[in-house]
Structures are given as structure tokens and as C-alpha cells.
Design a protein around this motif. Structure first.
Motif, PDB file in Angstrom:
ATOM      1  N   ARG A   1     -12.491   0.131  -4.054  1.00  0.00           N
ATOM      2  CA  ARG A   1     -12.013   0.175  -5.437  1.00  0.00           C
ATOM      3  C   ARG A   1     -10.495   0.056  -5.527  1.00  0.00           C
ATOM      4  N   SER A   2      -9.776   0.754  -4.649  1.00  0.00           N
ATOM      5  CA  SER A   2      -8.312   0.771  -4.702  1.00  0.00           C
ATOM      6  C   SER A   2      -7.685  -0.354  -3.891  1.00  0.00           C
TER       7      SER A   2
ATOM      8  N   GLN B   1      -7.051   8.468  -7.866  1.00  0.00           N
ATOM      9  CA  GLN B   1      -8.130   8.062  -6.964  1.00  0.00           C
ATOM     10  C   GLN B   1      -8.261   9.025  -5.786  1.00  0.00           C
TER      11      GLN B   1
ATOM     12  N   VAL C   1      -5.613   5.613   0.245  1.00  0.00           N
ATOM     13  CA  VAL C   1      -6.431   6.476  -0.625  1.00  0.00           C
ATOM     14  C   VAL C   1      -7.432   7.268   0.221  1.00  0.00           C
TER      15      VAL C   1
ATOM     16  N   TYR D   1     -13.990   4.275  -2.550  1.00  0.00           N
ATOM     17  CA  TYR D   1     -12.610   4.371  -3.040  1.00  0.00           C
ATOM     18  C   TYR D   1     -11.666   3.423  -2.320  1.00  0.00           C
TER      19      TYR D   1
ATOM     20  N   ASN E   1      -6.658  -0.009  -1.019  1.00  0.00           N
ATOM     21  CA  ASN E   1      -5.533   0.654  -0.377  1.00  0.00           C
ATOM     22  C   ASN E   1      -6.084   1.693   0.595  1.00  0.00           C
TER      23      ASN E   1
ATOM     24  N   HIS F   1      -1.926   6.246 -10.619  1.00  0.00           N
ATOM     25  CA  HIS F   1      -3.265   5.711 -10.357  1.00  0.00           C
ATOM     26  C   HIS F   1      -3.707   6.024  -8.924  1.00  0.00           C
ATOM     27  N   PHE F   2      -2.811   5.927  -7.976  1.00  0.00           N
ATOM     28  CA  PHE F   2      -3.101   6.236  -6.571  1.00  0.00           C
ATOM     29  C   PHE F   2      -3.575   7.682  -6.446  1.00  0.00           C
TER      30      PHE F   2
ATOM     31  N   GLU G   1       0.834  -1.206   0.000  1.00  0.00           N
ATOM     32  CA  GLU G   1       0.000   0.000   0.000  1.00  0.00           C
ATOM     33  C   GLU G   1       0.868   1.256   0.000  1.00  0.00           C
TER      34      GLU G   1
ATOM     35  N   GLU H   1       2.323   1.918  -3.447  1.00  0.00           N
ATOM     36  CA  GLU H   1       1.315   2.423  -4.385  1.00  0.00           C
ATOM     37  C   GLU H   1       1.315   3.953  -4.478  1.00  0.00           C
TER      38      GLU H   1
END
Length: 175
Positions: free
Chosen positions: A149-150, A43, A155, A146, A152, A39-40, A31, A34
Motif C-alpha cells: 500500500r505504501s 500507516q 513502514v 502495508y 515504502n 501519511h507515513f 523512502e 517519506e
């Protein structure tokens, strides 16, 4: 007053220290890696934009319909610790509890929507502003989305910190 300030500084510092000490259980190395990926940040941006726009629209409608001004809109940030608490401590602790722990457990047991709704209701409670409850529930649900979705937790943590920073900045500029 000095004792209260010392307590307000000490308690969050100890909790952040404990979280950082045991971070491997809360935030994985993957994490953290990322963060360097575009992309991180995409988001984080979309989550922050959605929460900020939705929160303000919902609260504007709620205030307009009820005719009562929210207590949070007149809150003054007099102690410097409030900035640290709002931008670092609060997002970290609230997201770890409401999203990483509660939402994740509920999601696997009862599904996304009920889990997001329940964890978001819990998220709204410590904000102590009945007038803004629907707004807090909304942003909690966005951060659940989110997070799911991630996959992580960073986010929603970073988005929450950005949201609080922007809100404090705007309230400070209003004077």
C-alpha cells in the motif's frame, strides 16, 4: 558465555553495517524522505495496531484451543543485546528479506495473496514457536499489505520495531 555474547553482538552489528553501507540498494532516498510526512506515520500506526491486536487475538484463541502455553510468553530478556536485536536488527533484516526482497519478487510473479502468504510463512519460521505460527503469519501478511500500500519498506520496518518494543515492554512489566 563471553564468547557467545561477543558473537551475538558482532554478527548483527556486521550485518547492520553492511545493510547501511549498501542502503541505496535496499532503501531509496525517497523512502527516507517519506518519514517526515504524516501519511507515513498513519500507516505505521495502523499497521502496528492491526498486527498487535490480530496477533494477540489469534494467539489467545490458539492457546485456549490447544491448552498449551507458548514458550515465548515465558521467555526472559536477560541479555541487553536481546533488546537491540529485537527492536533494531530483527525488524530491519526480516523486513528487508521477507518483504522487500521475497514478497516484492513473488508479488510480481504470482500476485498479492499467494506472495504475502508464502513470505509470511517464511517470516514465521525463524521465530521457532509452533504455537505462535498463525500469529506470525498474520502479522507478516499485514506488513505485506502495508508495504504494498505504501510502497515504502520503512513502514513495515518501523511498525515491526514498534511491535517488538511494545511486546518486550509488556513482557518486562509482567516480571
Amino acid at each position: 558465555m563471553r564468547i557467545l555474547t561477543s558473537v551475538l553482538i558482532t554478527i548483527p552489528t556486521v550485518i547492520i553495517g553492511l545493510i547501511l553501507y549498501s542502503h541505496k540498494r535496499w532503501v531509496s532516498t525517497e523512502e527516507i524522505r517519506e518519514i517526515s510526512k504524516l501519511h507515513f506515520w498513519d500507516q505505521v500506526f495502523y499497521a502496528t495496531a492491526a498486527t498487535f491486536i490480530g496477533f494477540n487475538l489469534i494467539n489467545s484463541l490458539t492457546i485456549k484451543l490447544s491448552g498449551i502455553e507458548s514458550a515465548s510468553s515465558t521467555f526472559e530478556f536477560q541479555l541487553p543485546i536481546i533488546y537491540i536485536y529485537s527492536i533494531i536488527f530483527s525488524p530491519l533484516v526480516e523486513e528487508l528479506i521477507c518483504r522487500k526482497f521475497l514478497f516484492k519478487k513473488l508479488d510480481s510473479a504470482i500476485g498479492f495473496f499467494p506472495a504475502a502468504l508464502l513470505s509470511s510463512i517464511l517470516f514465521s519460521v525463524p521465530h521457532f514457536d509452533l504455537q505462535l505460527t498463525l500469529g506470525y503469519i498474520f502479522i507478516g501478511m499485514v506488513w505485506c499489505f502495508y508495504y504494498k500500500r505504501s510502497n515504502n519498506i520503512l513502514v513495515p520496518i518501523v511498525s515491526h520495531a514498534c511491535f517488538n518494543y511494545i511486546t518486550i515492554l509488556i513482557l518486562s512489566l509482567k516480571g
